[in-house]
Design a protein around this motif. Structure first.
Motif, short mmCIF file in Angstrom:
data_model
loop_
_atom_site.label_atom_id
_atom_site.label_comp_id
_atom_site.label_asym_id
_atom_site.label_seq_id
_atom_site.Cartn_x
_atom_site.Cartn_y
_atom_site.Cartn_z
N GLU A 161 17.25 -12.96 15.60
CA GLU A 161 17.55 -14.31 15.10
C GLU A 161 16.40 -15.27 15.40
OE1 GLU A 161 20.81 -17.91 15.83
OE2 GLU A 161 21.18 -15.90 16.63
N ASP A 162 15.86 -15.18 16.61
CA ASP A 162 14.76 -16.07 16.97
C ASP A 162 13.52 -15.81 16.12
OD1 ASP A 162 16.17 -17.47 18.91
OD2 ASP A 162 15.61 -16.11 20.51
N LEU A 163 13.21 -14.54 15.89
CA LEU A 163 12.06 -14.21 15.05
C LEU A 163 12.22 -14.76 13.65
CD1 LEU A 163 11.25 -10.55 16.15
CD2 LEU A 163 9.81 -12.57 16.48
N ASN A 164 13.44 -14.71 13.14
CA ASN A 164 13.71 -15.26 11.81
C ASN A 164 13.48 -16.77 11.76
OD1 ASN A 164 14.36 -12.75 10.75
ND2 ASN A 164 16.55 -12.98 11.15
N ASN A 165 13.55 -17.40 12.94
CA ASN A 165 13.33 -18.85 13.03
C ASN A 165 11.94 -19.19 13.54
OD1 ASN A 165 15.97 -19.85 12.17
ND2 ASN A 165 16.76 -18.94 14.05
N GLY A 166 11.03 -18.20 13.54
CA GLY A 166 9.66 -18.45 13.94
C GLY A 166 9.46 -18.54 15.44
N ARG A 167 10.41 -17.96 16.22
CA ARG A 167 10.34 -18.06 17.68
C ARG A 167 10.27 -16.67 18.28
NH1 ARG A 167 15.04 -22.70 18.62
NH2 ARG A 167 13.95 -24.38 17.54
N SER A 168 9.15 -16.38 18.92
CA SER A 168 8.97 -15.07 19.55
C SER A 168 8.82 -15.27 21.06
CB SER A 168 7.73 -14.36 18.99
OG SER A 168 7.51 -13.14 19.64
N TYR A 169 9.96 -15.23 21.74
CA TYR A 169 9.94 -15.37 23.20
C TYR A 169 9.59 -14.04 23.85
CZ TYR A 169 12.42 -19.61 21.90
OH TYR A 169 12.76 -20.80 21.32
N ILE A 170 10.11 -12.95 23.26
CA ILE A 170 9.71 -11.59 23.64
C ILE A 170 9.58 -10.80 22.34
CG2 ILE A 170 10.81 -11.66 25.91
CD1 ILE A 170 13.12 -10.03 24.75
N ASN A 171 8.93 -9.64 22.42
CA ASN A 171 8.72 -8.83 21.23
C ASN A 171 9.98 -8.08 20.84
OD1 ASN A 171 5.95 -9.50 20.98
ND2 ASN A 171 5.44 -8.00 22.57
N LEU A 172 10.06 -7.75 19.55
CA LEU A 172 11.19 -6.96 19.05
C LEU A 172 10.92 -5.49 19.38
CD1 LEU A 172 13.86 -6.87 17.57
CD2 LEU A 172 12.62 -6.80 15.39
N ASP A 173 11.11 -5.19 20.64
CA ASP A 173 10.86 -3.86 21.17
C ASP A 173 11.93 -3.60 22.23
OD1 ASP A 173 8.68 -1.57 21.81
OD2 ASP A 173 9.45 -2.39 23.69
N PHE A 174 12.67 -2.49 22.11
CA PHE A 174 13.82 -2.29 22.99
C PHE A 174 13.41 -2.16 24.45
CE2 PHE A 174 17.72 -0.29 24.65
CZ PHE A 174 18.63 -1.22 24.17
N GLU A 175 12.25 -1.59 24.72
CA GLU A 175 11.79 -1.49 26.10
C GLU A 175 11.54 -2.87 26.68
OE1 GLU A 175 11.69 1.13 28.19
OE2 GLU A 175 12.74 2.12 26.53
N GLU A 176 10.99 -3.76 25.86
CA GLU A 176 10.75 -5.12 26.35
C GLU A 176 12.07 -5.87 26.51
OE1 GLU A 176 7.97 -9.04 25.44
OE2 GLU A 176 7.50 -7.09 24.56
N ILE A 177 13.00 -5.64 25.61
CA ILE A 177 14.32 -6.25 25.75
C ILE A 177 14.98 -5.78 27.04
CG2 ILE A 177 16.65 -6.32 24.76
CD1 ILE A 177 15.25 -6.09 21.98
N LYS A 178 14.91 -4.48 27.31
CA LYS A 178 15.47 -3.92 28.54
C LYS A 178 14.80 -4.51 29.78
CE LYS A 178 15.85 0.51 28.91
NZ LYS A 178 15.51 1.95 28.77
N SER A 179 13.49 -4.63 29.75
CA SER A 179 12.78 -5.17 30.91
C SER A 179 13.13 -6.63 31.15
CB SER A 179 11.27 -5.01 30.75
OG SER A 179 10.75 -5.84 29.74
N THR A 180 13.42 -7.37 30.06
CA THR A 180 13.83 -8.77 30.20
C THR A 180 15.21 -8.86 30.83
OG1 THR A 180 12.51 -9.34 28.26
CG2 THR A 180 14.14 -10.95 28.97
N ILE A 181 16.09 -7.96 30.44
CA ILE A 181 17.42 -7.91 31.06
C ILE A 181 17.32 -7.54 32.54
CG2 ILE A 181 19.65 -6.70 31.06
CD1 ILE A 181 19.32 -6.48 27.99
N GLN A 182 16.43 -6.61 32.85
CA GLN A 182 16.23 -6.21 34.25
C GLN A 182 15.64 -7.36 35.06
OE1 GLN A 182 13.85 -2.76 33.50
NE2 GLN A 182 15.62 -1.50 32.95
N LEU A 183 14.77 -8.15 34.43
CA LEU A 183 14.25 -9.35 35.09
C LEU A 183 15.39 -10.33 35.34
CD1 LEU A 183 11.81 -11.03 36.06
CD2 LEU A 183 11.54 -11.82 33.69
N ALA A 184 16.27 -10.48 34.36
CA ALA A 184 17.43 -11.36 34.52
C ALA A 184 18.30 -10.90 35.69
CB ALA A 184 18.25 -11.40 33.23
N GLU A 185 18.43 -9.58 35.86
CA GLU A 185 19.25 -9.04 36.94
C GLU A 185 18.77 -9.53 38.30
OE1 GLU A 185 22.12 -6.81 37.23
OE2 GLU A 185 22.24 -7.95 35.37
#
Length: 283
Positions: A161-185
């Motif tokens: 959704e963010d990419l569709n709105n021109g916002r790239s906070y993290i890349n559309l890559d599942f490993e990066e998504i996972k690492s962001t969740i682990q950072l949140a942990e």
């Protein structure tokens, strides 16, 4: 404000958790939410960027000039006065929202992601803690951690959704998504024990909100890969799941009674943020 879902999700989770707050406290927290929502809506509406910049500057000026004929601004200044909320924290929040008012956003560094998450959500956690009568320095740092954790969760959820709105906070890559969740942990963990410092009548609501948000990250991880993640659409916590997380929060409440962990034992992951923003000046 970031992944534009932060405040909408915050509202849903807060309203659920807010059931466990005393009415007057809930109303004061709602006044803070209203201020954040109005500012955020300017950044997230469909107006041209130039028009949004003008509207946001007007809102900021009205706030700093104490335009009290606007009840949202009047109520926010009431909170600042009553709970000794530093103006620097409000300024950080507005800076974070303002950073979203541009055509394209690309965050490339972990430091930028954490500073952004502090500005748009850690600030909210800090101000909320003030309203909940938290005063100890390390406990206020943990409130920042909870806000950052929630923001990282939402960024992980809304990459498409963010990419569709021109916002790239993290890349559309599942490993990066996972690492962001682990950072949140890490930030969720750092937020837990300081909840002991919240007055008992207010404690359970925060435990519930923390669990409901955190559940989203677990659901994302269960998608296993990017294709499943993209096919799942908006990931949310159902009412049944909220009930289950609320019951687990009772166990968290018991755990807080049984385990005595000093705030000094908590290593807050604020080094990168403090390179640019002195958090000690905010608490």
């Amino acid at each position: 404000m970031s992944s534009r879902s932060y405040l909408s999700l915050y509202a849903k989770s807060f309203n659920w958790a807010g059931f466990f707050l005393p009415k007057q406290t809930y109303l004061k927290c709602s006044a803070l939410y209203d201020f954040c929502r109005v500012a955020d809506n300017i950044a997230d509406n469909n107006d041209p960027i130039r028009e949004k910049k003008i509207k946001f500057l007007e809102f900021k000026n009205n706030f700093y000039n104490k335009k009290f004929d606007d009840p949202i601004i009047k109520n926010m200044w009431g909170l600042i006065s009553e709970f000794n909320i530093p103006l620097k924290v409000v300024h950080d929040l507005l800076d974070g929202i303002n950073s979203d008012i541009q055509e394209n956003i690309k965050l490339d560094k972990k430091k930028d992601l954490l500073i952004y998450s502090y500005r748009v959500a850690g600030t909210v956690g800090l101000m909320m803690a003030k309203i909940l009568k938290v005063n100890e320095k390390n406990s206020l740092k943990s409130a920042i951690d909870l806000g950052i954790a929630m923001q990282l969760t939402n960024i992980s959820r809304d990459v498409v959704e963010d990419l569709n709105n021109g916002r790239s906070y993290i890349n559309l890559d599942f490993e990066e998504i996972k690492s962001t969740i682990q950072l949140a942990e890490n930030y969720y963990e750092n937020s837990f024990y300081s909840i002991q410092k919240i007055p008992f009548s207010l404690r359970f609501a925060i435990l519930v909100a923390r669990r409901v948000y955190r559940k989203i990250g677990y659901k994302i991880l269960n998608k296993k890969n990017l294709n499943n993640y993209k096919r799942s659409g908006k990931i949310y916590v159902s009412n049944l799941e909220k009930i289950i997380e609320t019951l687990y929060s009772l166990l968290d409440l018991i755990k807080l009674f049984l385990i005595n962990k000093s705030d000094d034992d908590i290593q807050h992951n604020h080094f990168l943020i403090n390179e640019e923003i002195n958090l000690d000046e905010r608490i």
